[in-house]
Design a protein around this motif. Structure first.
Motif, mmCIF file in Angstrom:
data_model
loop_
_atom_site.group_PDB
_atom_site.id
_atom_site.type_symbol
_atom_site.label_atom_id
_atom_site.label_comp_id
_atom_site.label_asym_id
_atom_site.label_seq_id
_atom_site.Cartn_x
_atom_site.Cartn_y
_atom_site.Cartn_z
ATOM 1 N N VAL A 110 -37.881 -3.699 -38.801
ATOM 2 C CA VAL A 110 -36.596 -3.000 -38.817
ATOM 3 C C VAL A 110 -35.634 -3.728 -39.751
ATOM 4 O O VAL A 110 -35.430 -4.944 -39.632
ATOM 5 N N SER A 113 -29.860 -0.690 -38.731
ATOM 6 C CA SER A 113 -29.614 -0.286 -37.350
ATOM 7 C C SER A 113 -28.386 0.606 -37.259
ATOM 8 O O SER A 113 -27.378 0.372 -37.945
ATOM 9 N N GLY A 117 -26.866 0.519 -31.943
ATOM 10 C CA GLY A 117 -28.254 0.286 -31.598
ATOM 11 C C GLY A 117 -28.980 1.509 -31.078
ATOM 12 O O GLY A 117 -30.019 1.377 -30.420
ATOM 13 N N PHE A 120 -33.005 2.988 -35.328
ATOM 14 C CA PHE A 120 -33.412 1.934 -36.251
ATOM 15 C C PHE A 120 -34.203 2.544 -37.401
ATOM 16 O O PHE A 120 -34.881 3.558 -37.236
#
Length: 264
Positions: A110, A113, A117, A120
């Motif tokens: 990843v 973001s 959150g 991703f």
């Protein structure tokens, strides 16, 4: 409104990406980075030699993760890793020390973001041996293909983070009825970036970009009352854009938007 080249370089918004998609991978990456440089110079500040992440930080991240970053991702960090105005306004490019491997989807590195959150963006571990591998996004429908190359995903990153930057002073949004959606390709030039999914789900997908000198537009979805996000290079550009599209804009042209005012 055609997409003619003007002295600030807006014609590259479409032309540079289209040309990049017609070349082998190495040339494609070079065209993508050239577009990013030209776009930064026109819409923000020119990229300078110290705008990139230091090689030691990337090497330290690789050592911590126990893997090698794809060439395109290293090039992206080396080009604009410290330019938070282009990469960190809404859904940021992670710092090298923040890179991590998501366990789902057989493992995903990843590198970006969503700001809370909720989503991703990353590269599957199985694809890390490619110079410019495909990017996937963790949407509400699970991990789905985002864009076919890291370099294109970085172009999209710069476009979206610029669109939503500037503390909201040059940004606005509205829901468009179907008749106004059909007018967009007539009034504005289509940016030749392939359509891709919005992480929020199928209702806001696919995402399409349009442009005109001093104006940048992103349409999230093609159904009736899809959201249109717009950015002007100057307050006058934004006012002209909003006057051209007869939508119900969420804010006055000159008033800054708070984070809670954004329609997503």
């Amino acid at each position: 409104m055609g997409e003619s080249q003007d002295e600030s370089g807006e014609g590259l918004v479409g032309q540079g990406i289209k040309a990049a998609g017609q070349r082998p991978h190495a040339v494609h990456r070079a065209r993508a980075w050239a577009f990013v440089r030209d776009f930064a110079a026109a819409w923000a500040e020119p990229l300078v030699s110290d705008a990139g992440t230091r090689a030691q930080e990337l090497e330290r991240a690789e050592e911590t993760l126990g893997l090698t970053l794809p060439t395109a991702l290293r090039e992206a960090y080396s080009l604009l890793g410290t330019r938070h105005d282009l990469t960190g306004n809404q859904d940021p490019l992670l710092q090298p020390s923040e890179l991590f491997v998501h366990d789902e989807f057989d493992g995903v590195l990843v590198f970006r973001s969503e700001n809370q959150g909720c989503a991703f963006w990353g590269v599957r571990l199985r694809d890390l041996d490619q110079d410019d591998p495909p990017v996937f996004v963790q949407s509400r429908d699970g991990w789905v293909p985002f864009l076919e190359r890291v370099s294109l995903a970085c172009v999209e990153l710069v476009l979206s983070e610029t669109l939503l930057g500037g503390e909201g002073r040059l940004y606005n949004a509205c829901e468009l009825p179907a008749d106004l959606i059909r007018e967009l390709p007539i009034r504005f030039a289509r940016v030749e970036l392939q359509k891709y999914p919005m992480w929020t789900g199928k209702e806001e997908s696919p995402v399409c970009w349009f442009s005109a000198p001093g104006k940048l537009l992103r349409l999230d979805g093609m159904s009736d009352h899809s959201w249109l996000h717009v950015r002007g290079r100057t307050p006058a550009d934004l006012e002209s854009l909003c006057a051209t599209v007869n939508g119900h804009w969420v804010h006055g042209y000159s008033d800054p938007l708070e984070a809670g005012d954004l329609p997503f």
